[in-house]
Design a protein around this motif. Structure first.
Motif, PDB file in Angstrom:
ATOM      1  N   LEU A  53       0.895  -1.298   0.101  1.00  0.00           N
ATOM      2  CA  LEU A  53      -0.128   0.041  -0.052  1.00  0.00           C
ATOM      3  C   LEU A  53       0.915   1.186   0.127  1.00  0.00           C
ATOM      4  O   LEU A  53       0.397   2.323  -0.253  1.00  0.00           O
ATOM      5  CB  LEU A  53      -0.964  -0.196   1.125  1.00  0.00           C
ATOM      6  N   THR A  54       2.172   1.261   0.140  1.00  0.00           N
ATOM      7  CA  THR A  54       3.087   2.326  -0.178  1.00  0.00           C
ATOM      8  C   THR A  54       3.799   2.083  -1.212  1.00  0.00           C
ATOM      9  O   THR A  54       4.733   2.912  -1.417  1.00  0.00           O
ATOM     10  CB  THR A  54       3.784   2.574   1.153  1.00  0.00           C
ATOM     11  N   SER A  55       3.649   1.239  -2.127  1.00  0.00           N
ATOM     12  CA  SER A  55       4.360   1.063  -3.488  1.00  0.00           C
ATOM     13  C   SER A  55       4.011   2.217  -4.596  1.00  0.00           C
ATOM     14  O   SER A  55       2.894   2.596  -4.180  1.00  0.00           O
ATOM     15  CB  SER A  55       4.101  -0.386  -3.801  1.00  0.00           C
ATOM     16  N   GLU A  56       4.834   2.250  -5.522  1.00  0.00           N
ATOM     17  CA  GLU A  56       4.433   3.062  -6.422  1.00  0.00           C
ATOM     18  C   GLU A  56       3.224   2.875  -7.202  1.00  0.00           C
ATOM     19  O   GLU A  56       2.465   3.704  -7.884  1.00  0.00           O
ATOM     20  CB  GLU A  56       5.648   3.097  -7.675  1.00  0.00           C
ATOM     21  N   TYR A  57       2.644   1.574  -6.853  1.00  0.00           N
ATOM     22  CA  TYR A  57       1.653   1.167  -7.742  1.00  0.00           C
ATOM     23  C   TYR A  57       0.112   1.422  -6.785  1.00  0.00           C
ATOM     24  O   TYR A  57      -0.970   1.259  -7.276  1.00  0.00           O
ATOM     25  CB  TYR A  57       1.420  -0.231  -8.007  1.00  0.00           C
ATOM     26  N   SER A  58       0.455   2.058  -5.547  1.00  0.00           N
ATOM     27  CA  SER A  58      -0.763   2.377  -4.744  1.00  0.00           C
ATOM     28  C   SER A  58      -1.397   3.474  -5.024  1.00  0.00           C
ATOM     29  O   SER A  58      -2.714   3.600  -4.287  1.00  0.00           O
ATOM     30  CB  SER A  58      -0.093   2.221  -3.313  1.00  0.00           C
ATOM     31  N   LYS A  59      -1.007   4.326  -5.662  1.00  0.00           N
ATOM     32  CA  LYS A  59      -1.729   5.602  -6.109  1.00  0.00           C
ATOM     33  C   LYS A  59      -1.717   5.734  -7.558  1.00  0.00           C
ATOM     34  O   LYS A  59      -1.023   5.451  -8.397  1.00  0.00           O
ATOM     35  CB  LYS A  59      -0.822   6.959  -5.497  1.00  0.00           C
ATOM     36  N   GLY A  60      -3.260   5.983  -8.051  1.00  0.00           N
ATOM     37  CA  GLY A  60      -3.402   6.251  -9.279  1.00  0.00           C
ATOM     38  C   GLY A  60      -3.010   4.971 -10.173  1.00  0.00           C
ATOM     39  O   GLY A  60      -2.894   4.908 -11.246  1.00  0.00           O
TER      40      GLY A  60
END
Length: 155
Positions: A53-60
């Motif tokens: 949930l803090t990875s680069e894929y967790s936003k947008g």
């Protein structure tokens, strides 16, 4: 199952989705603000919700540019989606149900994409993420059943 019962099942599933998405947002915010934060869903090194949930894929969804106003946590998109599905479940109009079916299919498609990233790119297991994939699948199935039920009534 009658249309009212199907609507209630869709609403209950949507509420579950809101709860899981809200917890995901909490984990994401806590992990970003508190170094060393360990969420309840952090089971092991390879089963860590806070890492996912803090990875680069967790936003947008990992595809929206960083500078965009739309680059918000995926769980916010999920919460809005579930709230909209709950609202739409209160209608028994075939056009509304078709819209719900399209939205539920889109959610399942995004679940496949995010599941691929989870398994093959991040190589992690996120209990919260996987829960939303199941919730999206259940929502699609419930909306599909409601759609079929309403189609029978119109014939």
């Amino acid at each position: 199952m009658k249309t009212l019962q199907r609507s209630r099942a869709i609403i209950a599933t949507g509420i579950l989705g809101v709860i899981v998405s809200t917890y995901a947002l909490y984990v994401e915010m806590a992990a970003e603000s508190k170094p060393g934060y360990k969420a309840l869903c952090d089971i092991s090194e390879y089963a860590s919700c806070s890492r996912v949930l803090t990875s680069e894929y967790s936003k947008g969804f990992g595809i929206i540019p960083k500078e965009s106003a739309l680059e918000v946590p995926n769980c916010i998109y999920g919460t809005l989606f579930y709230c909209f599905m709950i609202f739409l479940a209160t209608f028994d109009h075939i056009g509304v149900i078709r819209l719900q079916l399209i939205l539920a299919f889109a959610a399942c498609t995004s679940s496949v994409y995010l599941g691929y990233l989870l398994a093959f790119v991040l190589r992690d297991v996120c209990v919260v993420c996987i829960s939303t994939y199941f919730i999206n699948g259940l929502l699609f199935w419930l909306v599909y059943k409601k759609y079929k039920s309403l189609m029978k009534k119109t014939k």
